[in-house]
Design a protein around this motif. Structure first.
Motif, short mmCIF file in Angstrom:
data_model
loop_
_atom_site.label_atom_id
_atom_site.label_comp_id
_atom_site.label_asym_id
_atom_site.label_seq_id
_atom_site.Cartn_x
_atom_site.Cartn_y
_atom_site.Cartn_z
N GLN A 297 -18.54 100.44 42.79
CA GLN A 297 -18.69 98.99 42.86
C GLN A 297 -17.68 98.40 43.82
OE1 GLN A 297 -21.14 97.35 41.28
NE2 GLN A 297 -21.86 99.33 40.57
N PHE A 298 -18.00 97.23 44.34
CA PHE A 298 -17.11 96.53 45.27
C PHE A 298 -15.82 96.12 44.56
CE2 PHE A 298 -15.75 92.77 47.68
CZ PHE A 298 -15.67 93.36 48.94
N ASP A 299 -14.69 96.40 45.16
CA ASP A 299 -13.40 96.11 44.54
C ASP A 299 -12.90 94.75 45.03
OD1 ASP A 299 -10.98 96.19 43.30
OD2 ASP A 299 -10.26 97.99 44.31
N LEU A 300 -12.92 93.76 44.15
CA LEU A 300 -12.51 92.41 44.51
C LEU A 300 -11.01 92.29 44.75
CD1 LEU A 300 -14.71 90.26 42.14
CD2 LEU A 300 -14.99 90.62 44.57
N ARG A 301 -10.23 93.19 44.19
CA ARG A 301 -8.78 93.12 44.34
C ARG A 301 -8.36 93.41 45.78
NH1 ARG A 301 -7.08 97.31 40.12
NH2 ARG A 301 -9.03 98.14 40.88
N ARG A 302 -9.14 94.18 46.50
CA ARG A 302 -8.78 94.54 47.87
C ARG A 302 -9.28 93.52 48.89
NH1 ARG A 302 -9.63 101.04 48.11
NH2 ARG A 302 -8.26 101.52 46.39
N ARG A 303 -10.14 92.62 48.49
CA ARG A 303 -10.74 91.66 49.43
C ARG A 303 -9.69 90.76 50.09
NH1 ARG A 303 -13.78 90.91 53.39
NH2 ARG A 303 -14.63 88.84 53.57
N PRO A 304 -8.70 90.22 49.39
CA PRO A 304 -7.69 89.39 50.09
C PRO A 304 -6.92 90.16 51.15
CG PRO A 304 -7.59 88.97 47.74
CD PRO A 304 -8.53 90.12 47.94
N LEU A 305 -6.61 91.42 50.89
CA LEU A 305 -5.92 92.24 51.88
C LEU A 305 -6.81 92.48 53.10
CD1 LEU A 305 -3.48 93.94 52.74
CD2 LEU A 305 -4.54 95.87 51.55
N GLN A 306 -8.08 92.73 52.85
CA GLN A 306 -9.01 92.95 53.95
C GLN A 306 -9.16 91.69 54.80
OE1 GLN A 306 -12.44 94.17 51.77
NE2 GLN A 306 -11.86 96.33 51.75
N ARG A 307 -9.23 90.52 54.15
CA ARG A 307 -9.34 89.26 54.89
C ARG A 307 -8.07 89.00 55.68
NH1 ARG A 307 -11.28 85.36 50.44
NH2 ARG A 307 -10.03 83.91 51.63
N TYR A 308 -6.90 89.33 55.11
CA TYR A 308 -5.64 89.17 55.84
C TYR A 308 -5.61 90.05 57.09
CZ TYR A 308 -0.73 89.80 56.99
OH TYR A 308 0.45 89.89 57.67
N LYS A 309 -6.01 91.31 56.94
CA LYS A 309 -6.05 92.22 58.08
C LYS A 309 -7.04 91.73 59.14
CE LYS A 309 -4.64 96.47 55.72
NZ LYS A 309 -5.09 97.80 55.29
N GLU A 310 -8.16 91.21 58.68
CA GLU A 310 -9.17 90.70 59.60
C GLU A 310 -8.65 89.49 60.37
OE1 GLU A 310 -13.47 88.74 58.85
OE2 GLU A 310 -13.11 90.66 57.86
N ARG A 311 -7.95 88.57 59.68
CA ARG A 311 -7.37 87.41 60.36
C ARG A 311 -6.31 87.83 61.37
NH1 ARG A 311 -7.42 84.79 55.21
NH2 ARG A 311 -5.23 85.33 54.95
N LYS A 312 -5.51 88.83 60.99
CA LYS A 312 -4.47 89.33 61.90
C LYS A 312 -5.10 89.95 63.15
CE LYS A 312 -0.23 92.01 61.39
NZ LYS A 312 0.49 92.93 60.53
N ARG A 313 -6.15 90.73 62.96
CA ARG A 313 -6.86 91.35 64.08
C ARG A 313 -7.49 90.27 64.97
NH1 ARG A 313 -11.01 93.94 61.59
NH2 ARG A 313 -9.48 95.12 60.45
N ASN A 314 -8.10 89.25 64.36
CA ASN A 314 -8.71 88.17 65.13
C ASN A 314 -7.68 87.40 65.93
OD1 ASN A 314 -11.23 88.85 64.23
ND2 ASN A 314 -11.28 87.31 62.61
N LYS A 315 -6.48 87.21 65.37
CA LYS A 315 -5.41 86.51 66.08
C LYS A 315 -4.97 87.32 67.29
CE LYS A 315 -0.74 84.70 65.49
NZ LYS A 315 -0.30 85.24 66.75
N LEU A 316 -4.85 88.63 67.14
CA LEU A 316 -4.47 89.49 68.26
C LEU A 316 -5.52 89.43 69.36
CD1 LEU A 316 -2.60 91.64 69.49
CD2 LEU A 316 -3.97 93.35 68.31
N VAL A 317 -6.79 89.49 68.98
CA VAL A 317 -7.87 89.41 69.97
C VAL A 317 -7.84 88.05 70.66
CG1 VAL A 317 -10.39 89.32 70.22
CG2 VAL A 317 -9.33 91.11 68.85
N SER A 318 -7.58 87.01 69.91
CA SER A 318 -7.50 85.67 70.49
C SER A 318 -6.34 85.55 71.47
CB SER A 318 -7.35 84.64 69.36
OG SER A 318 -7.15 83.37 69.88
N ASP A 319 -5.19 86.11 71.11
CA ASP A 319 -4.03 86.07 72.01
C ASP A 319 -4.30 86.85 73.29
OD1 ASP A 319 -2.67 84.56 70.16
OD2 ASP A 319 -1.42 86.21 69.42
N LEU A 320 -4.95 88.01 73.16
CA LEU A 320 -5.28 88.80 74.35
C LEU A 320 -6.31 88.09 75.22
CD1 LEU A 320 -5.42 92.41 72.86
CD2 LEU A 320 -3.67 91.45 74.36
N ALA A 321 -7.28 87.45 74.59
CA ALA A 321 -8.30 86.72 75.35
C ALA A 321 -7.68 85.56 76.12
CB ALA A 321 -9.39 86.21 74.41
N ALA A 322 -6.66 84.93 75.55
CA ALA A 322 -5.99 83.83 76.24
C ALA A 322 -5.24 84.33 77.47
CB ALA A 322 -5.03 83.12 75.29
#
Length: 182
Positions: free
Chosen positions: A20-45
């Motif tokens: 089953q999907f583990d809801l406890r790990r979802r905040p960590l996954q979203r944090y990592k995703e935001r961090k990755r998106n920020k890096l991509v945004s900085d590189l794109a700039a």
């Protein structure tokens, strides 16, 4: 025709032991995703600065020598001359006596890009602008959250007033009805 069974494979980190999907790990996954998106945004700039940087590096370069005053005077008088490469004729950091052709000294030559400073400054400026943009996005999210909470609070107050009015209409006790309508 044969029927095929479709198998969906999910990464193990998103699933718990029982599948089953583990809801406890979802905040960590979203944090990592935001961090990755920020890096991509900085590189794109910074992508806008890459052509300017490559052009500045490819332009003519200035040769820098660290020589003593006496050696500089001898070069100016024509007593010493720079050796040249045979194929290209480019001067190298070896000084020879002009009359005898004997080796006098070898000088270290450093190449310095002439207009690299403005390119580095514009890259730094765009990086700071990206940081400000990221902070404004965070602030915008917090403001939207506060506005949403205000809207939800107003909606809850209207619902509560409507419920009190309905209860007041159904109540037979006049004191209670008066209290609920006020």
């Amino acid at each position: 025709m044969e029927e095929r069974e479709e198998i969906i494979v999910r990464p193990e980190s998103a699933l718990s032991k029982n599948g089953q999907f583990d809801l406890r790990r979802r905040p960590l996954q979203r944090y990592k995703e935001r961090k990755r998106n920020k890096l991509v945004s900085d590189l794109a700039a910074q992508l806008a600065n890459v052509p300017q940087f490559i052009e500045a590096v490819g332009r003519s370069r200035e040769k820098v020598l660290d020589i003593s005053k006496e050696v500089a005077e001898k070069i100016a008088n024509g007593e010493l001359v720079f050796s040249r490469k045979g194929a290209t004729g480019e001067a190298v950091g070896i000084l020879r006596d002009a009359k005898t052709g004997k080796l006098f000294t070898q000088l270290p030559i450093k190449e310095m890009p002439l207009e690299l400073g403005s390119t580095i400054a514009s890259a730094g400026l765009s990086l700071k602008m990206q940081e400000i943009s990221n902070k404004l996005e965070i602030l915008d999210g917090k403001i939207n959250r506060v506005n949403r909470n205000f809207d939800l609070n107003r909606y809850a107050e209207v619902q509560s007033a409507g419920d009190k009015f309905k209860v007041a209409l159904l109540t037979k006790d006049t004191n209670m009805k008066k209290a609920l309508l006020l």
